[in-house]
Design a protein around this motif. Structure first.
Motif, PDB file in Angstrom:
ATOM      1  N   GLU A  64      33.238  26.414  39.616  1.00 24.28           N
ATOM      2  CA  GLU A  64      34.589  27.302  40.215  1.00 24.28           C
ATOM      3  C   GLU A  64      34.068  28.083  41.184  1.00 24.28           C
ATOM      4  O   GLU A  64      33.129  29.034  41.007  1.00 24.28           O
ATOM      5  CB  GLU A  64      35.556  27.710  39.302  1.00 24.28           C
ATOM      6  N   PRO A  65      34.737  28.415  42.444  1.00 23.15           N
ATOM      7  CA  PRO A  65      34.553  29.578  43.120  1.00 23.15           C
ATOM      8  C   PRO A  65      34.941  30.733  42.353  1.00 23.15           C
ATOM      9  O   PRO A  65      35.791  30.958  41.501  1.00 23.15           O
ATOM     10  CB  PRO A  65      35.275  29.213  44.435  1.00 23.15           C
ATOM     11  N   PRO A  66      34.177  31.971  42.928  1.00 28.86           N
ATOM     12  CA  PRO A  66      34.620  33.257  42.371  1.00 28.86           C
ATOM     13  C   PRO A  66      36.083  33.612  42.560  1.00 28.86           C
ATOM     14  O   PRO A  66      36.801  33.346  43.492  1.00 28.86           O
ATOM     15  CB  PRO A  66      33.700  34.100  42.859  1.00 28.86           C
ATOM     16  N   MET A  67      36.598  34.116  41.427  1.00 20.67           N
ATOM     17  CA  MET A  67      37.956  34.593  41.452  1.00 20.67           C
ATOM     18  C   MET A  67      37.983  36.226  41.485  1.00 20.67           C
ATOM     19  O   MET A  67      37.559  36.680  40.568  1.00 20.67           O
ATOM     20  CB  MET A  67      38.986  33.862  40.448  1.00 20.67           C
ATOM     21  N   TYR A  68      38.728  36.792  42.407  1.00 26.17           N
ATOM     22  CA  TYR A  68      38.702  38.197  42.124  1.00 26.17           C
ATOM     23  C   TYR A  68      40.017  38.934  42.871  1.00 26.17           C
ATOM     24  O   TYR A  68      40.713  38.017  43.582  1.00 26.17           O
ATOM     25  CB  TYR A  68      37.365  38.752  42.913  1.00 26.17           C
ATOM     26  N   GLU A  69      40.371  40.238  42.646  1.00 21.91           N
ATOM     27  CA  GLU A  69      41.219  40.744  43.597  1.00 21.91           C
ATOM     28  C   GLU A  69      40.594  42.000  44.284  1.00 21.91           C
ATOM     29  O   GLU A  69      39.664  42.839  43.409  1.00 21.91           O
ATOM     30  CB  GLU A  69      42.172  41.339  42.333  1.00 21.91           C
ATOM     31  N   LEU A  70      40.716  42.178  45.503  1.00 23.69           N
ATOM     32  CA  LEU A  70      40.239  43.290  46.260  1.00 23.69           C
ATOM     33  C   LEU A  70      41.441  44.407  46.145  1.00 23.69           C
ATOM     34  O   LEU A  70      42.630  43.733  46.354  1.00 23.69           O
ATOM     35  CB  LEU A  70      39.869  43.076  47.690  1.00 23.69           C
ATOM     36  N   ARG A  71      41.271  45.696  46.104  1.00 22.94           N
ATOM     37  CA  ARG A  71      42.528  46.391  45.867  1.00 22.94           C
ATOM     38  C   ARG A  71      42.104  47.900  46.471  1.00 22.94           C
ATOM     39  O   ARG A  71      41.144  48.253  46.505  1.00 22.94           O
ATOM     40  CB  ARG A  71      42.496  46.838  44.465  1.00 22.94           C
ATOM     41  N   ARG A  72      43.047  48.224  47.445  1.00 22.86           N
ATOM     42  CA  ARG A  72      42.885  49.398  47.850  1.00 22.86           C
ATOM     43  C   ARG A  72      44.382  50.365  47.476  1.00 22.86           C
ATOM     44  O   ARG A  72      45.335  49.867  47.863  1.00 22.86           O
ATOM     45  CB  ARG A  72      42.706  49.586  49.536  1.00 22.86           C
ATOM     46  N   ASP A  73      44.042  51.433  46.946  1.00 23.95           N
ATOM     47  CA  ASP A  73      45.042  52.249  46.523  1.00 23.95           C
ATOM     48  C   ASP A  73      45.179  53.438  47.324  1.00 23.95           C
ATOM     49  O   ASP A  73      44.066  54.187  47.515  1.00 23.95           O
ATOM     50  CB  ASP A  73      45.009  52.605  44.914  1.00 23.95           C
ATOM     51  N   GLU A  74      46.251  54.330  47.634  1.00 22.47           N
ATOM     52  CA  GLU A  74      46.506  55.377  47.986  1.00 22.47           C
ATOM     53  C   GLU A  74      47.585  56.089  47.160  1.00 22.47           C
ATOM     54  O   GLU A  74      48.696  55.528  46.876  1.00 22.47           O
ATOM     55  CB  GLU A  74      47.132  55.254  49.527  1.00 22.47           C
ATOM     56  N   THR A  75      46.959  57.008  46.336  1.00 23.68           N
ATOM     57  CA  THR A  75      47.773  57.843  45.340  1.00 23.68           C
ATOM     58  C   THR A  75      47.984  59.223  45.791  1.00 23.68           C
ATOM     59  O   THR A  75      47.304  59.950  46.337  1.00 23.68           O
ATOM     60  CB  THR A  75      46.733  57.954  44.108  1.00 23.68           C
ATOM     61  N   PHE A  76      49.480  59.323  45.833  1.00 27.77           N
ATOM     62  CA  PHE A  76      50.021  60.925  46.316  1.00 27.77           C
ATOM     63  C   PHE A  76      50.312  61.403  44.932  1.00 27.77           C
ATOM     64  O   PHE A  76      50.923  61.292  44.104  1.00 27.77           O
ATOM     65  CB  PHE A  76      51.149  60.651  46.940  1.00 27.77           C
TER      66      PHE A  76
END
Length: 137
Positions: A64-76
């Motif tokens: 299977e192809p890789p499964m992933y989540e890319l995440r960018r957070d901005e926390t205030f």
């Protein structure tokens, strides 16, 4: 009041680091590890903004192809009336490889301080520009 305090440990522009010590209310201070691990937090009018990026890989089978989540957070983070620093809002922009779709979410704290998704917006890659976003890498 019971105020927290911040000590700058790295002064290099764009790579600033700080140690954030939170007052436990009994005259004792505790190191806030998440904030202290942030690189180049931004200090604004009554807020500290921390930006972070991560990749979360999901297990897959060999073919299977890789499964992933890319995440960018901005926390205030903001200060309370007693001078305590707490999370006020998290803006999260994610890409899910399995479905080739993006999601923009705004998280707010409830009465107990736990974050919940106040709003979610699913965005197809071809619509990113319309919403003012660029692809995550």
């Amino acid at each position: 009041g019971d105020e927290d305090f911040i000590v700058q440990t790295v002064r290099t522009e764009g790579k600033e680091r700080y140690l954030f010590y939170m007052n436990k209310g009994d005259g004792e201070y505790k190191l806030e590890k998440e904030l202290s691990g942030a690189v180049a937090p931004e200090f604004g009018d009554g807020v500290v903004i921390v930006r972070s990026s991560s990749r979360i890989d999901q297990p897959t089978y060999n073919n299977e192809p890789p499964m992933y989540e890319l995440r960018r957070d901005e926390t205030f983070y903001g200060w309370t009336e007693r001078g305590r620093l707490e999370v006020k809002q998290v803006n999260r922009f994610s890409y899910f490889s399995e479905t080739d779709i993006y999601k923009y979410s705004i998280y707010l704290p409830d009465e107990e301080g736990e974050l919940y998704a106040d709003s979610d917006k699913w965005i197809y890659p071809e619509d990113l520009e319309k919403y003012g976003f660029e692809p995550l890498e």
